[in-house]
Write an enzyme that holds these catalytic residues in place. Structure first.
Site, PDB file in Angstrom:
ATOM      1  N   LYS A 107       0.879  -1.181   0.000  1.00  0.00           N
ATOM      2  CA  LYS A 107       0.000   0.000   0.000  1.00  0.00           C
ATOM      3  C   LYS A 107       0.907   1.218   0.000  1.00  0.00           C
ATOM      4  O   LYS A 107       1.373   1.663   1.040  1.00  0.00           O
ATOM      5  CB  LYS A 107      -0.873  -0.041   1.251  1.00  0.00           C
ATOM      6  CG  LYS A 107      -2.218   0.671   1.198  1.00  0.00           C
ATOM      7  CD  LYS A 107      -2.262   2.052   0.613  1.00  0.00           C
ATOM      8  CE  LYS A 107      -2.102   3.178   1.588  1.00  0.00           C
ATOM      9  NZ  LYS A 107      -1.955   4.496   0.950  1.00  0.00           N
TER      10      LYS A 107
ATOM     11  N   ASN B 252       4.463   9.899  12.636  1.00  0.00           N
ATOM     12  CA  ASN B 252       4.225   9.342  13.968  1.00  0.00           C
ATOM     13  C   ASN B 252       2.746   9.168  14.267  1.00  0.00           C
ATOM     14  O   ASN B 252       2.345   8.187  14.889  1.00  0.00           O
ATOM     15  CB  ASN B 252       4.850  10.245  15.028  1.00  0.00           C
ATOM     16  CG  ASN B 252       6.322   9.995  15.146  1.00  0.00           C
ATOM     17  OD1 ASN B 252       7.071  10.301  14.215  1.00  0.00           O
ATOM     18  ND2 ASN B 252       6.740   9.396  16.239  1.00  0.00           N
TER      19      ASN B 252
ATOM     20  N   VAL C 115       0.225   8.440  12.356  1.00  0.00           N
ATOM     21  CA  VAL C 115      -0.319   7.221  11.747  1.00  0.00           C
ATOM     22  C   VAL C 115       0.366   5.980  12.337  1.00  0.00           C
ATOM     23  O   VAL C 115      -0.297   5.011  12.714  1.00  0.00           O
ATOM     24  CB  VAL C 115      -0.154   7.253  10.201  1.00  0.00           C
ATOM     25  CG1 VAL C 115      -0.589   5.930   9.588  1.00  0.00           C
ATOM     26  CG2 VAL C 115      -0.946   8.398   9.608  1.00  0.00           C
TER      27      VAL C 115
ATOM     28  N   GLU D 205       8.971   2.982  11.103  1.00  0.00           N
ATOM     29  CA  GLU D 205      10.024   3.996  11.019  1.00  0.00           C
ATOM     30  C   GLU D 205       9.328   5.324  10.809  1.00  0.00           C
ATOM     31  O   GLU D 205       8.585   5.486   9.835  1.00  0.00           O
ATOM     32  CB  GLU D 205      10.976   3.699   9.858  1.00  0.00           C
ATOM     33  CG  GLU D 205      11.963   2.575  10.133  1.00  0.00           C
ATOM     34  CD  GLU D 205      12.880   2.845  11.308  1.00  0.00           C
ATOM     35  OE1 GLU D 205      13.050   4.025  11.702  1.00  0.00           O
ATOM     36  OE2 GLU D 205      13.423   1.864  11.847  1.00  0.00           O
TER      37      GLU D 205
ATOM     38  N   CYS E 268      13.712  11.635   5.852  1.00  0.00           N
ATOM     39  CA  CYS E 268      13.555  11.376   7.274  1.00  0.00           C
ATOM     40  C   CYS E 268      14.857  11.662   8.009  1.00  0.00           C
ATOM     41  O   CYS E 268      14.853  12.004   9.175  1.00  0.00           O
ATOM     42  CB  CYS E 268      13.102   9.948   7.498  1.00  0.00           C
ATOM     43  SG  CYS E 268      14.097   8.796   6.567  1.00  0.00           S
TER      44      CYS E 268
ATOM     45  N   GLU F 185       9.020  18.137  13.558  1.00  0.00           N
ATOM     46  CA  GLU F 185       9.524  17.817  12.220  1.00  0.00           C
ATOM     47  C   GLU F 185       8.829  18.707  11.197  1.00  0.00           C
ATOM     48  O   GLU F 185       7.606  18.764  11.157  1.00  0.00           O
ATOM     49  CB  GLU F 185       9.233  16.345  11.900  1.00  0.00           C
ATOM     50  CG  GLU F 185       9.763  15.922  10.548  1.00  0.00           C
ATOM     51  CD  GLU F 185       9.497  14.450  10.247  1.00  0.00           C
ATOM     52  OE1 GLU F 185       8.324  14.034  10.285  1.00  0.00           O
ATOM     53  OE2 GLU F 185      10.460  13.724   9.972  1.00  0.00           O
TER      54      GLU F 185
HETATM   55  P1  NAP Z   1       1.936   9.235   6.415  1.00  0.00           P
HETATM   56  O1  NAP Z   1       0.938  10.278   6.140  1.00  0.00           O
HETATM   57  O2  NAP Z   1       2.022   8.694   7.785  1.00  0.00           O
HETATM   58  O3  NAP Z   1       1.655   8.066   5.379  1.00  0.00           O
HETATM   59  C1  NAP Z   1       2.450   6.915   5.286  1.00  0.00           C
HETATM   60  C2  NAP Z   1       1.627   5.790   4.674  1.00  0.00           C
HETATM   61  O4  NAP Z   1       0.607   5.366   5.584  1.00  0.00           O
HETATM   62  C3  NAP Z   1       0.894   6.183   3.390  1.00  0.00           C
HETATM   63  O5  NAP Z   1       0.883   5.094   2.517  1.00  0.00           O
HETATM   64  C4  NAP Z   1      -0.504   6.487   3.907  1.00  0.00           C
HETATM   65  O6  NAP Z   1      -1.493   6.409   2.921  1.00  0.00           O
HETATM   66  C5  NAP Z   1      -0.656   5.380   4.932  1.00  0.00           C
HETATM   67  N1  NAP Z   1      -1.712   5.595   5.921  1.00  0.00           N
HETATM   68  C6  NAP Z   1      -2.239   6.778   6.351  1.00  0.00           C
HETATM   69  N2  NAP Z   1      -3.207   6.548   7.267  1.00  0.00           N
HETATM   70  C7  NAP Z   1      -3.319   5.213   7.408  1.00  0.00           C
HETATM   71  C8  NAP Z   1      -4.154   4.361   8.191  1.00  0.00           C
HETATM   72  N3  NAP Z   1      -5.065   4.845   9.025  1.00  0.00           N
HETATM   73  N4  NAP Z   1      -3.992   3.030   8.073  1.00  0.00           N
HETATM   74  C9  NAP Z   1      -3.065   2.509   7.251  1.00  0.00           C
HETATM   75  N5  NAP Z   1      -2.259   3.260   6.484  1.00  0.00           N
HETATM   76  C10 NAP Z   1      -2.368   4.600   6.564  1.00  0.00           C
HETATM   77  O7  NAP Z   1       3.406   9.746   6.039  1.00  0.00           O
HETATM   78  P2  NAP Z   1       3.856  10.541   4.732  1.00  0.00           P
HETATM   79  O8  NAP Z   1       3.343  11.932   4.841  1.00  0.00           O
HETATM   80  O9  NAP Z   1       3.557   9.758   3.512  1.00  0.00           O
HETATM   81  O10 NAP Z   1       5.445  10.533   4.884  1.00  0.00           O
HETATM   82  C11 NAP Z   1       6.163  11.505   5.612  1.00  0.00           C
HETATM   83  C12 NAP Z   1       6.598  10.966   6.963  1.00  0.00           C
HETATM   84  O11 NAP Z   1       7.359   9.778   6.796  1.00  0.00           O
HETATM   85  C13 NAP Z   1       7.507  11.893   7.723  1.00  0.00           C
HETATM   86  O12 NAP Z   1       7.097  11.979   9.072  1.00  0.00           O
HETATM   87  C14 NAP Z   1       8.866  11.216   7.659  1.00  0.00           C
HETATM   88  O13 NAP Z   1       9.729  11.513   8.728  1.00  0.00           O
HETATM   89  C15 NAP Z   1       8.505   9.796   7.643  1.00  0.00           C
HETATM   90  N6  NAP Z   1       9.588   8.984   7.111  1.00  0.00           N
HETATM   91  C16 NAP Z   1      10.342   8.236   7.974  1.00  0.00           C
HETATM   92  C17 NAP Z   1      11.394   7.456   7.523  1.00  0.00           C
HETATM   93  C18 NAP Z   1      12.224   6.632   8.472  1.00  0.00           C
HETATM   94  O14 NAP Z   1      12.854   5.702   8.019  1.00  0.00           O
HETATM   95  N7  NAP Z   1      12.243   6.934   9.755  1.00  0.00           N
HETATM   96  C19 NAP Z   1      11.673   7.422   6.150  1.00  0.00           C
HETATM   97  C20 NAP Z   1      10.905   8.193   5.299  1.00  0.00           C
HETATM   98  C21 NAP Z   1       9.857   8.961   5.783  1.00  0.00           C
HETATM   99  P3  NAP Z   1      -1.970   7.776   2.178  1.00  0.00           P
HETATM  100  O15 NAP Z   1      -0.818   8.255   1.392  1.00  0.00           O
HETATM  101  O16 NAP Z   1      -3.084   7.307   1.331  1.00  0.00           O
HETATM  102  O17 NAP Z   1      -2.384   8.735   3.253  1.00  0.00           O
END
Ligand code: NAP
Ligand code: MG
Length: 492
Positions: A174, A229, A231, A249, A283, A384
């Site tokens: 997904k 965080n 989610v 992560e 990240c 962040e």
């Molecule tokens: P996000 O909004 O949390 O989304 C991540 C994934 O989760 C997407 O595929 C999203 O789908 C899905 N999702 C959202 N709500 C969900 C739910 N209720 N149930 C299941 N899946 C759900 O994060 P993002 O905005 O895409 O990415 C940015 C974040 O990622 C930043 O905080 C960044 O720090 C973090 N990140 C961390 C690392 C690491 O290794 N630590 C690496 C890269 C990024 P949708 O797109 O359809 O909402």
């Protein structure tokens, strides 16, 4: 225009959903790559069922044979590198040079996992009883969900899917809603590499519906998540309740510590690279520069000079150094944080506005921004931002630098610039991050080296490297007794 399709049980199928979203080029919002139809809960369920059905035979396919498919995928990815880099830049906005780097990382990860398929070894352990021993075997979990963010839409899926498949699991993937085109290409290449029907499934849909349905499905035995965080923590709560394995992560607020004996040219160049590379949307991006007072004025004026001179533009133009942020939400969020920084009394040194110039009025461009005199309790020093914004925090000495660096809920990456071995090793020992760099940026990693964070950043095993397959396998312990007699006494 392309209507993106799901991949369920070996077939590309169009969703019946009427909820759609356009996939927009963030450098030019007139450029629409395609349309996503948000998968329904039923469709998400059928992907899990297909994966569940395929598990038995995939599980019993010898690991080196599974690895051969992953190796073939790596070669196809290599052949497709230029094409997929262009798609990635058009879809996500990073520069083509950055996209090529991400592709190479993904190829390396797939190569690494293919190799691991011949190293799925366990331990043999002598017993305290005569004519007894024990051994361990690694076994796959079942259906695994890989839920990924938009910022590394090729590398992160590959570093989850490749080890999951190598270990013998079947996968429901997904991806983030913002990056469907790269996700589709990854799955097409696995299909071309010969992945059997149902072993890898792709669901394009919203996190709150399709994503929620997948992660809460009882047949899903593990979820590997990278994202925010808010989610991640909810997902962890929900999945752990039914005993499913979870790996998350999440966010970061990565510090670089710059001491008075640092090579300042190197520190400035590396901090600029860490803070503004990938438009700050990594990240591991450098978001806090913690600088000792003696060199702070000099550092701030040099980093501001560097930030002002970065070429902003469409990532497809090879001259561009900083591309747009990914979408309108991210754009609003970054601009909001810049306002918060101003209102909280930090000193805006450069940037903070929209860049002007030809071709910059149709995309989500933000100037690389530096704030000085940020206090550890200000929001821009704690939260962040995920954009090209650097906060400089001034400190009196090394001890205060350590205290400020560790005063964060996050713990992903960090770095130090100094030539003093004693303080460098104290930093390595005391810094509360899962990864740290000496005299180099907070960003970057290698395919064969573990990756991940501590504190609020990370839950569960590290990804990649020697630990890549740990999350995707269970360890079974086997006791062997070849005495042929009833056991004498008990084992405690
Ligand atoms: P996000 O909004 O949390 O989304 C991540 C994934 O989760 C997407 O595929 C999203 O789908 C899905 N999702 C959202 N709500 C969900 C739910 N209720 N149930 C299941 N899946 C759900 O994060 P993002 O905005 O895409 O990415 C940015 C974040 O990622 C930043 O905080 C960044 O720090 C973090 N990140 C961390 C690392 C690491 O290794 N630590 C690496 C890269 C990024 P949708 O797109 O359809 O909402
Ligand atoms: Mg897009």
């Amino acid at each position: 225009m392309a209507i993106y399709r799901n991949f369920i049980n070996g077939e590309w199928v169009e969703s019946i959903s009427s909820k759609t979203a356009d996939n927009i080029n963030p450098a030019n919002t007139d450029d629409v790559l395609g349309t996503i139809k948000q998968a329904t809960r039923d469709e998400a369920r059928s992907a899990v069922e297909a994966a569940s059905e395929a598990f038995r035979s995939w599980r019993s396919t010898p690991a080196p044979q599974r690895g051969r498919i992953v190796a073939r995928f790596a070669r196809l990815l290599e052949e497709d590198k230029e094409n997929l880099s262009q798609i990635l830049t058009r879809e996500e906005g990073k520069t083509v040079a950055e996209s090529r780097g991400e592709l190479q990382r993904s190829i390396n990860v797939a190569d690494f996992c293919a190799g691991e398929s011949r190293r799925m070894t366990g331990e043999t352990i002598p017993s305290e009883l005569p004519l007894n021993f024990a051994y361990t075997i690694k076994q796959p979990l079942g259906v695994v969900a890989c839920v990924t963010p938009w910022n590394f839409p090729v590398a992160i899926p590959v570093w989850k899917i490749a080890p999951a498949l190598t270990a013998g699991n079947t996968v429901v993937f997904k991806p983030a809603s913002l990056t469907p085109a790269t996700a589709i290409r990854i799955v097409e290449l696995f299909e071309e590499a010969g992945i059997p029907r149902g072993v890898l499934n792709l669901i394009l849909g919203s996190g709150s519906e399709a994503g929620d349905e997948i992660i809460n499905h009882p047949a899903v035995r593990a979820v590997s998540f990278t994202g925010s965080n808010s989610v991640g923590v909810r997902l962890y709560e929900e999945c752990s309740r039914r005993g499913a394995k979870v790996q998350c992560e999440m966010g970061g607020k990565n510090p670089v510590v710059i001491l008075e004996d640092a090579d300042l040219d190197l520190a400035v160049e590396s901090t600029a690279q860490g803070a503004f590379g990938s438009t700050g949307q990594r990240c591991t991006a450098t978001s806090r520069a913690i600088v000792v007072n003696e060199i702070a004025d000099e550092f701030v004026s040099r980093i501001a000079e560097r930030a002002k001179n970065l070429r902003i533009g469409d990532g497809a133009d090879t001259q561009t150094e900083v591309g747009p942020v990914v979408d309108s939400n991210q754009f609003k969020s970054v601009l909001h944080y810049i306002n918060v920084g101003r209102e909280d009394g930090a000193e805006l040194v450069c940037g903070g506005d929209l860049p002007r110039g030809a071709g910059l009025n149709k995309g989500y461009f933000v100037q690389p921004t530096v704030f000085d005199k940020v206090k550890p309790d200000m929001r821009i020093g704690r939260e962040e931002i995920f954009g090209p914004v650097l906060s400089v925090l001034r400190v009196k000495d090394f001890d205060e630098a350590m205290q400020v660096a560790n005063d964060s809920e996050y713990g992903l990456s960090s770095s130090i610039f100094s030539n003093d071995a004693a303080r460098i090793f104290r930093f390595v020992d005391e810094i509360e991050t899962g990864m740290t760099h000496i005299n180099s940026p907070t960003t970057g990693g290698e395919a064969h080296i573990p990756f991940g964070g501590i504190k609020s950043t990370g839950i569960g095993e590290r990804e990649q490297g020697s630990t890549a397959l740990d999350f995707y396998t269970e360890l079974k312990v086997v006791y062997v007794d070849y005495t042929g007699r009833k056991r004498e006494g008990n084992l405690y």
